[in-house]
Write a protein that holds these residues in place. Structure first.
Motif, PDB file in Angstrom:
ATOM      1  N   CYS A 141       0.832  -1.192   0.000  1.00 41.98           N
ATOM      2  CA  CYS A 141       0.000   0.000   0.000  1.00 41.98           C
ATOM      3  C   CYS A 141       0.872   1.249   0.000  1.00 41.98           C
ATOM      4  O   CYS A 141       1.977   1.248   0.558  1.00 41.98           O
ATOM      5  CB  CYS A 141      -0.901  -0.006   1.243  1.00 41.98           C
ATOM      6  SG  CYS A 141      -2.076   1.370   1.316  1.00 41.98           S
ATOM      7  N   ASN A 142       0.355   2.313  -0.615  1.00 40.11           N
ATOM      8  CA  ASN A 142       1.016   3.618  -0.487  1.00 40.11           C
ATOM      9  C   ASN A 142       0.806   4.152   0.919  1.00 40.11           C
ATOM     10  O   ASN A 142      -0.122   3.756   1.627  1.00 40.11           O
ATOM     11  CB  ASN A 142       0.491   4.590  -1.538  1.00 40.11           C
ATOM     12  CG  ASN A 142      -0.990   4.853  -1.383  1.00 40.11           C
ATOM     13  OD1 ASN A 142      -1.803   3.928  -1.360  1.00 40.11           O
ATOM     14  ND2 ASN A 142      -1.369   6.111  -1.277  1.00 40.11           N
ATOM     15  N   HIS A 143       1.675   5.058   1.345  1.00 35.52           N
ATOM     16  CA  HIS A 143       1.754   5.468   2.749  1.00 35.52           C
ATOM     17  C   HIS A 143       1.413   6.954   2.861  1.00 35.52           C
ATOM     18  O   HIS A 143       2.161   7.802   2.363  1.00 35.52           O
ATOM     19  CB  HIS A 143       3.184   5.219   3.239  1.00 35.52           C
ATOM     20  CG  HIS A 143       3.283   4.917   4.702  1.00 35.52           C
ATOM     21  ND1 HIS A 143       2.206   4.969   5.555  1.00 35.52           N
ATOM     22  CD2 HIS A 143       4.355   4.550   5.477  1.00 35.52           C
ATOM     23  CE1 HIS A 143       2.603   4.646   6.777  1.00 35.52           C
ATOM     24  NE2 HIS A 143       3.891   4.383   6.758  1.00 35.52           N
ATOM     25  N   ILE A 144       0.291   7.304   3.534  1.00 38.49           N
ATOM     26  CA  ILE A 144      -0.112   8.714   3.589  1.00 38.49           C
ATOM     27  C   ILE A 144      -0.338   9.219   5.006  1.00 38.49           C
ATOM     28  O   ILE A 144      -0.658  10.403   5.189  1.00 38.49           O
ATOM     29  CB  ILE A 144      -1.385   8.956   2.754  1.00 38.49           C
ATOM     30  CG1 ILE A 144      -2.570   8.206   3.340  1.00 38.49           C
ATOM     31  CG2 ILE A 144      -1.161   8.591   1.297  1.00 38.49           C
ATOM     32  CD1 ILE A 144      -3.897   8.599   2.706  1.00 38.49           C
ATOM     33  N   SER A 145      -0.201   8.377   6.034  1.00 37.57           N
ATOM     34  CA  SER A 145      -0.344   8.855   7.407  1.00 37.57           C
ATOM     35  C   SER A 145       0.487   7.976   8.327  1.00 37.57           C
ATOM     36  O   SER A 145       0.892   6.870   7.962  1.00 37.57           O
ATOM     37  CB  SER A 145      -1.814   8.865   7.851  1.00 37.57           C
ATOM     38  OG  SER A 145      -2.230   7.567   8.241  1.00 37.57           O
ATOM     39  N   ASN A 146       0.718   8.480   9.551  1.00 40.48           N
ATOM     40  CA  ASN A 146       1.513   7.732  10.516  1.00 40.48           C
ATOM     41  C   ASN A 146       0.780   6.521  11.069  1.00 40.48           C
ATOM     42  O   ASN A 146       1.398   5.647  11.678  1.00 40.48           O
ATOM     43  CB  ASN A 146       1.911   8.641  11.684  1.00 40.48           C
ATOM     44  CG  ASN A 146       2.649   9.885  11.223  1.00 40.48           C
ATOM     45  OD1 ASN A 146       2.039  10.940  11.051  1.00 40.48           O
ATOM     46  ND2 ASN A 146       3.953   9.769  11.012  1.00 40.48           N
ATOM     47  N   PHE A 147      -0.530   6.465  10.874  1.00 38.55           N
ATOM     48  CA  PHE A 147      -1.334   5.422  11.497  1.00 38.55           C
ATOM     49  C   PHE A 147      -1.942   4.468  10.470  1.00 38.55           C
ATOM     50  O   PHE A 147      -2.918   3.773  10.768  1.00 38.55           O
ATOM     51  CB  PHE A 147      -2.452   6.067  12.333  1.00 38.55           C
ATOM     52  CG  PHE A 147      -1.958   7.118  13.276  1.00 38.55           C
ATOM     53  CD1 PHE A 147      -1.357   6.774  14.462  1.00 38.55           C
ATOM     54  CD2 PHE A 147      -2.066   8.467  12.950  1.00 38.55           C
ATOM     55  CE1 PHE A 147      -0.882   7.746  15.343  1.00 38.55           C
ATOM     56  CE2 PHE A 147      -1.601   9.447  13.807  1.00 38.55           C
ATOM     57  CZ  PHE A 147      -1.000   9.082  15.013  1.00 38.55           C
ATOM     58  N   ASP A 148      -1.375   4.405   9.274  1.00 40.56           N
ATOM     59  CA  ASP A 148      -1.929   3.541   8.221  1.00 40.56           C
ATOM     60  C   ASP A 148      -2.031   2.075   8.649  1.00 40.56           C
ATOM     61  O   ASP A 148      -3.035   1.417   8.338  1.00 40.56           O
ATOM     62  CB  ASP A 148      -1.080   3.664   6.953  1.00 40.56           C
ATOM     63  CG  ASP A 148      -1.261   5.020   6.279  1.00 40.56           C
ATOM     64  OD1 ASP A 148      -2.223   5.721   6.635  1.00 40.56           O
ATOM     65  OD2 ASP A 148      -0.441   5.372   5.418  1.00 40.56           O
ATOM     66  N   SER A 234       0.297  14.352  -5.041  1.00 40.07           N
ATOM     67  CA  SER A 234       0.838  14.513  -6.393  1.00 40.07           C
ATOM     68  C   SER A 234       1.347  13.218  -7.004  1.00 40.07           C
ATOM     69  O   SER A 234       1.179  12.994  -8.190  1.00 40.07           O
ATOM     70  CB  SER A 234       1.975  15.538  -6.389  1.00 40.07           C
ATOM     71  OG  SER A 234       3.061  15.064  -5.606  1.00 40.07           O
ATOM     72  N   SER A 235       2.005  12.351  -6.234  1.00 39.90           N
ATOM     73  CA  SER A 235       2.629  11.170  -6.843  1.00 39.90           C
ATOM     74  C   SER A 235       2.897  10.099  -5.796  1.00 39.90           C
ATOM     75  O   SER A 235       2.851  10.347  -4.588  1.00 39.90           O
ATOM     76  CB  SER A 235       3.942  11.564  -7.539  1.00 39.90           C
ATOM     77  OG  SER A 235       4.808  12.182  -6.608  1.00 39.90           O
ATOM     78  N   VAL A 236       3.177   8.897  -6.313  1.00 39.01           N
ATOM     79  CA  VAL A 236       3.564   7.754  -5.485  1.00 39.01           C
ATOM     80  C   VAL A 236       5.068   7.578  -5.613  1.00 39.01           C
ATOM     81  O   VAL A 236       5.602   7.518  -6.727  1.00 39.01           O
ATOM     82  CB  VAL A 236       2.832   6.472  -5.929  1.00 39.01           C
ATOM     83  CG1 VAL A 236       3.275   5.280  -5.086  1.00 39.01           C
ATOM     84  CG2 VAL A 236       1.324   6.660  -5.825  1.00 39.01           C
ATOM     85  N   MET A 237       5.756   7.486  -4.481  1.00 39.68           N
ATOM     86  CA  MET A 237       7.209   7.368  -4.503  1.00 39.68           C
ATOM     87  C   MET A 237       7.624   5.948  -4.875  1.00 39.68           C
ATOM     88  O   MET A 237       6.805   5.026  -4.958  1.00 39.68           O
ATOM     89  CB  MET A 237       7.787   7.758  -3.140  1.00 39.68           C
ATOM     90  CG  MET A 237       7.555   9.217  -2.776  1.00 39.68           C
ATOM     91  SD  MET A 237       8.343   9.703  -1.229  1.00 39.68           S
ATOM     92  CE  MET A 237      10.068   9.676  -1.705  1.00 39.68           C
ATOM     93  N   GLN A 238       8.917   5.767  -5.088  1.00 43.37           N
ATOM     94  CA  GLN A 238       9.470   4.494  -5.565  1.00 43.37           C
ATOM     95  C   GLN A 238       9.160   3.364  -4.585  1.00 43.37           C
ATOM     96  O   GLN A 238       9.343   3.499  -3.382  1.00 43.37           O
ATOM     97  CB  GLN A 238      10.981   4.626  -5.745  1.00 43.37           C
ATOM     98  CG  GLN A 238      11.642   3.380  -6.326  1.00 43.37           C
ATOM     99  CD  GLN A 238      13.158   3.531  -6.393  1.00 43.37           C
ATOM    100  OE1 GLN A 238      13.797   3.873  -5.403  1.00 43.37           O
ATOM    101  NE2 GLN A 238      13.725   3.292  -7.554  1.00 43.37           N
ATOM    102  N   ALA A 315      -0.761   4.275  -8.539  1.00 49.45           N
ATOM    103  CA  ALA A 315      -0.817   5.692  -8.887  1.00 49.45           C
ATOM    104  C   ALA A 315      -1.971   5.987  -9.836  1.00 49.45           C
ATOM    105  O   ALA A 315      -2.658   7.010  -9.694  1.00 49.45           O
ATOM    106  CB  ALA A 315       0.512   6.124  -9.511  1.00 49.45           C
ATOM    107  N   ALA A 316      -2.198   5.112 -10.810  1.00 50.76           N
ATOM    108  CA  ALA A 316      -3.275   5.347 -11.773  1.00 50.76           C
ATOM    109  C   ALA A 316      -4.633   5.330 -11.096  1.00 50.76           C
ATOM    110  O   ALA A 316      -5.516   6.133 -11.420  1.00 50.76           O
ATOM    111  CB  ALA A 316      -3.216   4.291 -12.875  1.00 50.76           C
ATOM    112  N   HIS A 317      -4.822   4.425 -10.158  1.00 53.61           N
ATOM    113  CA  HIS A 317      -6.109   4.370  -9.454  1.00 53.61           C
ATOM    114  C   HIS A 317      -6.340   5.629  -8.629  1.00 53.61           C
ATOM    115  O   HIS A 317      -7.468   6.111  -8.520  1.00 53.61           O
ATOM    116  CB  HIS A 317      -6.140   3.146  -8.544  1.00 53.61           C
ATOM    117  CG  HIS A 317      -7.472   2.923  -7.889  1.00 53.61           C
ATOM    118  ND1 HIS A 317      -8.451   2.141  -8.447  1.00 53.61           N
ATOM    119  CD2 HIS A 317      -7.998   3.406  -6.741  1.00 53.61           C
ATOM    120  CE1 HIS A 317      -9.517   2.144  -7.657  1.00 53.61           C
ATOM    121  NE2 HIS A 317      -9.254   2.904  -6.610  1.00 53.61           N
ATOM    122  N   LEU A 318      -5.261   6.174  -8.067  1.00 57.05           N
ATOM    123  CA  LEU A 318      -5.378   7.370  -7.236  1.00 57.05           C
ATOM    124  C   LEU A 318      -5.337   8.662  -8.052  1.00 57.05           C
ATOM    125  O   LEU A 318      -5.548   9.741  -7.492  1.00 57.05           O
ATOM    126  CB  LEU A 318      -4.249   7.389  -6.196  1.00 57.05           C
ATOM    127  CG  LEU A 318      -4.270   6.260  -5.166  1.00 57.05           C
ATOM    128  CD1 LEU A 318      -2.997   6.271  -4.344  1.00 57.05           C
ATOM    129  CD2 LEU A 318      -5.489   6.384  -4.264  1.00 57.05           C
TER     130      LEU A 318
END
Length: 588
Positions: A141-148, A234-238, A315-318
């Motif tokens: 999963c992509n990571h967007i918060s400290n509590f994911d 804006s984007s998903v990192m590596q 990234a495409a889904h988001l």
């Protein structure tokens, strides 16, 4: 066949606009070169200020004027509820006779405490959860918060987490409360990583992961391959490639946040406790989970290419772009801005690269009187500088370095506004994610069919995906798994004919295979194998000569031997080409 995941992008494109953008020089070259990465500035990936940009002063004043009295009251009420929940389960977790009450912590937290805190969750693509009942499954999963990882309880209550060892105190507290799994006889609840650990520590992490993958039950494995938290705008990192090299089923998970208020849910300059305080102050905030269709590494696909493919799908889904920067660049940025203390470990590679550039400069080549010399000089015994002559023929012309058209288009792109760059990133992510769906292998179709059978069987028996405290519901369906493995193995045996997996060598492998069949057929017709030279020597030494039939048989035998020799030489050449290709990839 299960339903395919659809792309829901934040940036809406009309069909005509999308096709027109694909004709853009930069995008067309990236598609042709199989390179969807867009080099957005790393500052664009994070939020540095709590208030959203661009500032809308009227909206900020209106919101805080109307909401602050209610928000402060709600803040203290929510904080009291959260502290009560955490203390109750933390104390209960330390008492042997009642510690089993921890199994109720995840459903109580997700279904009761989170709504009272104003934190809501939504899950789409829930049918893909059935993948965990078919085979060993890793959720990325992509990571967007400290509590994911805590929010993941809205999907599964029972899972293994791969997390950073720097915050082990927090994860251990969550394990005692029950929001994460404790270590048991079957495996670990959390596997800790160390960014700059020794070789022995890295091997220990790998061993722990492999042991968890060998579990008899279907506890899912959760990892955030970006390795750091972003704002998710804006984007998903590596994605780090390690987990994609384990030859396991990967279920991509997309995480986004609905936060209509004039402040960011995550900033680079603040810590986790500050973000939590803003959650408690907000009217509400919604974290959206979307599970995409399971993926598996393809035949001949490199782990880094597999990681990039899953990154593009996410990234495409988001509706986001794809960038090449990783977690280390984020930490360097935070240190450079003074948000975190300086750590030389994060800059070691940069120092080595600077040394490399300096060494390269010292070895630059110049032309003098038609002879190539190195600019590096050495002192002679007489104290004079002596230029080092390179072994290059005088008549050899050193060609000028050709202009790289992709670099030219990249420079043009960097001159565009950031909004246009983001659109380019979204177009490329959509294009490559769609290609990944279109190129889906037969192997994953088998997995889809098996997953659908498992779901129907569980529905027929009245089973549910999650049952609190019931470990039996987490076991893999052994019959369905065995059937799937048998079909996949048969498919792989058919796919491996020819002994070559690289796509660019398939034609050559077919020719080698046909030549091998020719040799085997000739061998059955004649047991004599003799070279053409031996035939000529035998003819010259034979007093009476050789009959026409005998010469024909010998020539046929010689042709068989020659075909066999050609076959062996082509196999040898093929092995050398593959070795050279691997060396080039390592150097890159």
């Amino acid at each position: 066949m299960v339903r395919r995941a659809k792309f829901q992008t934040k940036i809406d494109f009309k069909s005509d606009d999308l096709e027109e953008m694909k004709q853009n020089e930069f995008i067309a070259q990236r598609i042709a070169n199989d390179n969807p990465v867009v080099d957005l500035p790393i500052e664009k990936v994070f939020a540095f200020n709590r208030f959203k940009r661009p500032l809308n002063i009227l909206w900020i004043i209106t919101f805080f004027t109307l909401w602050t009295p209610f928000g402060i009251v709600l803040f203290f009420i929510r904080l009291s509820i959260l502290i009560t929940f955490l203390l109750f389960f933390y104390i209960a977790g330390g008492i042997p006779k009642v510690k089993n009450v921890r199994k109720y912590a995840p459903p109580v937290f997700i279904n009761v405490i989170c709504p009272l805190m104003g934190v809501f969750h939504s899950v789409r693509g829930g049918e893909f959860r059935n993948a965990v009942f078919v085979d060993k499954t890793i959720f990325v999963c992509n990571h967007i918060s400290n509590f994911d990882p805590i929010w993941f309880n809205s999907i599964f209550y029972d899972f293994t987490l791969l997390c950073a060892g720097d915050y082990d105190w927090f994860w251990e507290a969550m394990k005692r409360i029950g929001l994460l799994n404790v270590d048991d006889q079957n495996g670990k609840g959390c596997i800790y990583t160390n960014y700059f650990g020794s070789k022995e520590e890295r091997e220990e992490v790998r061993t722990s992961i492999e042991e968890d993958m060998a579990r008899s039950d279907a506890r899912p494995f959760l990892i955030y391959p970006e390795g750091c938290v972003t704002s998710g705008h804006s984007s998903v990192m590596q994605y780090q490639q390690f987990v994609f090299s384990l030859d396991k089923v990967i279920v991509p998970m997309c995480l986004s946040v609905y936060n209509p208020w004039p402040y960011e849910h995550y900033t680079l300059s603040a810590g986790a406790k500050h973000h939590l305080m803003w959650y408690l102050f907000s009217p509400f905030i919604i974290f959206k989970h979307a599970l995409l269709e399971p993926q598996k590494i393809r035949v001949g696909e490199k782990p880094r290419d597999f990681a990039l493919r899953v990154q593009c799908m996410t990234a495409a889904h988001l509706g986001l772009g794809v960038i090449k920067m990783n977690w280390k660049q984020k930490d360097r940025l935070a240190q450079a801005l003074g948000f975190v203390p300086y750590d030389p470990n994060y800059w070691s590679r940069r120092e080595s690269m600077d040394n490399f550039k300096e060494a390269l400069f010292n070895r630059q080549v110049i032309l003098k009187d038609g002879i190539a010399y190195s600019t590096k000089t050495e002192r002679t015994f007489a104290g004079e500088d002596k230029e080092e002559e390179l072994k290059i023929p005088k008549n050899k012309v050193v060609p000028a370095k050709p202009e790289n058209p992709s670099m030219k288009s990249l420079q043009t792109m960097r001159e565009l506004p950031l909004e246009e760059q983001e659109k380019h990133g979204v177009v490329l992510a959509r294009e490559f994610a769609a290609r990944a769906h279109a190129e889906r292998e037969e192997e994953m179709k088998i997995f889809d069919e098996t997953m659908k059978k498992v779901a129907e069987e569980r529905k027929r028996k009245g089973g549910s995906i999650r049952r609190v405290g019931e470990k039996g519901s987490g076991f893999v369906d052994q019959n369905a798994n065995a059937e799937m493995v048998n079909k996949v193995n048969n498919l792989r045996r058919r796919s491996s004919v020819g002994g070559v997996q690289a796509p660019e060598l398939k034609v050559f492998a077919k020719e080698v295979q046909e030549k091998g069949e020719f040799v085997q057929e000739k061998r059955r017709k004649s047991s004599i194998a003799m070279s053409q030279q031996q035939v000529e020597v035998l003819s010259s030494k034979s007093p009476g000569g050789i009959s026409e039939e005998g010469m024909k048989a010998l020539q046929e035998a010689a042709a068989v031997a020659q075909a066999e020799q050609d076959y062996l030489e082509e196999q040898k050449r093929l092995r050398e080409e593959r070795k050279q290709a691997e060396k080039v990839e390592e150097n890159v």
